[in-house]
Structures are given as C-alpha cells and as structure tokens.
Design an enzyme around this catalytic site. Structure first.
Site, PDB file in Angstrom:
ATOM      1  CE  LYS A 122      -4.223  -2.171   1.407  1.00  0.00           C
ATOM      2  NZ  LYS A 122      -5.207  -2.501   2.444  1.00  0.00           N
TER       3      LYS A 122
ATOM      4  NE  ARG B 265      -7.299  -8.591   0.754  1.00  0.00           N
ATOM      5  CZ  ARG B 265      -6.817  -7.923  -0.294  1.00  0.00           C
ATOM      6  NH1 ARG B 265      -5.766  -7.149  -0.173  1.00  0.00           N
ATOM      7  NH2 ARG B 265      -7.410  -8.034  -1.472  1.00  0.00           N
TER       8      ARG B 265
HETATM    9  N1  HH2 Z   1      -7.237  -4.213   0.914  1.00  0.00           N
HETATM   10  C1  HH2 Z   1      -7.540  -4.266  -0.399  1.00  0.00           C
HETATM   11  C2  HH2 Z   1      -8.632  -5.036  -0.826  1.00  0.00           C
HETATM   12  N2  HH2 Z   1      -9.375  -5.752   0.047  1.00  0.00           N
HETATM   13  N3  HH2 Z   1      -9.804  -6.473   2.252  1.00  0.00           N
HETATM   14  C3  HH2 Z   1      -9.514  -6.436   3.572  1.00  0.00           C
HETATM   15  N4  HH2 Z   1     -10.244  -7.152   4.437  1.00  0.00           N
HETATM   16  N5  HH2 Z   1      -8.465  -5.680   4.046  1.00  0.00           N
HETATM   17  C4  HH2 Z   1      -7.680  -4.927   3.227  1.00  0.00           C
HETATM   18  O1  HH2 Z   1      -6.752  -4.253   3.726  1.00  0.00           O
HETATM   19  C5  HH2 Z   1      -7.978  -4.942   1.821  1.00  0.00           C
HETATM   20  C6  HH2 Z   1      -9.071  -5.735   1.371  1.00  0.00           C
HETATM   21  C7  HH2 Z   1      -6.727  -3.515  -1.392  1.00  0.00           C
HETATM   22  O2  HH2 Z   1      -5.700  -4.294  -1.929  1.00  0.00           O
HETATM   23  P1  HH2 Z   1      -5.691  -5.052  -3.351  1.00  0.00           P
HETATM   24  O3  HH2 Z   1      -6.715  -6.138  -3.393  1.00  0.00           O
HETATM   25  O4  HH2 Z   1      -4.312  -5.487  -3.620  1.00  0.00           O
HETATM   26  O5  HH2 Z   1      -6.018  -3.948  -4.426  1.00  0.00           O
HETATM   27  P2  HH2 Z   1      -7.316  -3.588  -5.248  1.00  0.00           P
HETATM   28  O6  HH2 Z   1      -8.380  -3.218  -4.273  1.00  0.00           O
HETATM   29  O7  HH2 Z   1      -6.859  -2.436  -6.106  1.00  0.00           O
HETATM   30  O8  HH2 Z   1      -7.726  -4.787  -6.042  1.00  0.00           O
END
Ligand code: HH2
Length: 267
Positions: A204, A238
C-alpha cells in the site's frame, strides 16, 4: 491470506491474473508458498477506482473460486455485492470479505448467516473514489474501534454467529500516513473487540511514502508491517507476497518462541 485479484486495474497486480487460468495457477502457487486462505476479488478498491457491474464481477470470480475451492483450498470472496457473494458461496467459497462492512449490501449479513459463512468486516472512511481526499478522525483508533463494534452488532443482529466474524481496521482506506501508523502501533487496542483481526498492508501507498518505493518494490515494507501487526495480535495477514511473509513469520516465531499468528483452523 493470499491475494488473488481477477481485475484489470488493481493497484499492484491489475491485469496479471484477469485470465481465469492465470488466476487459478496463481492461487495454487500462493498455497504452495504458505497461504491458508485465498482472497479472490473481481473489483479493485484502490483510491479512485471505477465501480464494476455485478455481472462482470461475478463472471471474473466464479470460475476462479470454483476451481480453487474444488482443489480443497479455503477461499474468501472480496466483494460488497450480494449477487457476487452468493455466486462465490455457491461455487465453494466459505468467507465473505466485505470492505464496506455490510453498508454496501446489507443483505450479505443474512446470506452469511444462512450459509454459515465467515464474514470479514473492514473499516473504511468514505468510498474508494473519494476516501483519500481528506480523511479526518477525532482519534483514529477509537473511531475505528467504535465503528467495528457497531458493525459487529449489525452482523450479529442479522443472524451471523459472532464466532464467524473477523474485523479489519482497513489500512489505506480513508487514512493518512499518520492514521495508518497509529492504527498499526495501537492495533492491540482493537483486540479488545474480542474478534480475530485481519490486517492488509500489502504494497500500500503508505509504505511508498516511508521508503520511496514504487508499488512493485514494497515487499520489504509489507513484511515489516505485517510481522509487527502479527506481533501486536493480528490473526490474519492479507498479502500478495506470501512466500516472503511465510519465511519472515518462521523467523519471528522462533525469536518470540511462540506462533505470531494462530493456526488457521483455530481462528
Ligand atoms: N485491501 C484491499 C482489498 N481488500 N480487504 C480487507 N479485508 N483488508 C484490506 O486491507 C484490503 C481488502 C486492497 O488491496 P488489493 O486487493 O491489492 O487492491 P485492489 O483493491 O486495487 O484490487
């Protein structure tokens, strides 16, 4: 918890696993690397992301969830839409990871109750399009804690068994660098809510603000923040970089002479 993003636009791996076969192979690799749970998502929640229709999101995740669940892996579905959550549970997912904590589609609560599914409730201030514009709190930890307590009450009110709910402070979701650091520093206070904590720092932007790294160079910051979160009591981490985190946790466990995260089946 290993991240499997079946999206064209996720902030760190968008487009890499949009093809179902590539996403399935990636999920299996994350399990070999040490993931206990695969978090499959079909919509990006990065700051400024445009929403995706339920039909599109469902088409992206369904074959991936089906194949990974059929291979015996625990799958969570990262969605805020009832239709997508339903399709994922029908395809073998056992956990719904709702970044809106039942504010996007409140019927996800009764769905999880009826299916006996696990439910992750995450804190977010605002929505993904606007959340980084001007995040503000009285006391970020107290505010996030009060929010999660309230949403836990809503989930239980909808019939979800309290033991099946995990809580997440939502690192990067409507938070400044200082807010994220304060939450990670005082994570132990959220344990007073009595439920396992999920923490997602992976790649992040707060990491880039600290070490100047681009999004694909944030493994070091991801590992540091995840290991410290585990030491502060996070039960589920995660991440995208599962192999590196699994190695780091082995070393941390040996130094602390205790498991930093509990065995998945005991969470
Ligand atoms: N962060 C993201 C997405 N889902 N769910 C939970 N429970 N906690 C988090 O911190 C979280 C989440 C964002 O990360 P990512 O999936 O890599 O990116 P994107 O939302 O752009 O797909």
């Amino acid at each position: 918890m290993g991240v499997v993003n079946v999206t064209p636009d996720s902030f760190s791996d968008g487009g890499m696993y949009l093809d179902a076969d590539a996403a399935i192979a990636h999920g299996k690799e994350l399990v070999r690397d040490g993931a206990d749970i695969l978090d499959v998502g079909g919509e990006s929640t990065r700051p400024g992301a445009e929403p995706v229709s339920a039909d599109e999101e469902r088409a992206r995740i369904e074959p991936v969830v089906r194949a990974l669940a059929a291979a015996g892996h625990a799958v969570s579905i990262d969605t805020s839409k009832l239709a997508v959550a339903t399709a994922a549970l029908d395809s073998g997912a056992s956990i719904v990871n709702d970044v809106t904590a039942l504010r996007g589609d409140p019927d996800i609560g009764p769905l999880c109750a009826e299916r006996g599914a696990g439910l992750v409730l995450m804190h977010m201030q605002g929505d993904p399009r606007t959340m980084q514009e001007a995040p503000a709190y009285d006391d970020v930890v107290d505010d996030v804690k009060a929010f999660l307590a309230e949403r836990l009450g809503v989930a239980v009110g909808a019939g979800v068994v309290e033991e099946r709910v995990w809580l997440d402070p939502g690192i990067g979701f409507g938070k400044t660098l200082e807010h994220n650091l304060e939450l990670l520093r005082r994570l132990g206070e959220l344990r007073e809510l009595g439920r396992p904590l999920v923490v997602g720092t992976s790649r992040k932007s707060f990491i880039g603000k600290l070490d100047g790294s681009e999004v694909d160079e944030r493994t070091g910051g991801t590992i540091a923040s995840s290991v410290l979160a585990a030491a502060e009591g996070a039960a589920v981490l995660r991440v995208h970089d599962v192999a590196e985190l699994a190695d780091a946790l082995k070393v941390a466990d040996a130094i602390l002479d205790a498991p930093t995260t509990p065995a998945a089946e005991t969470i």
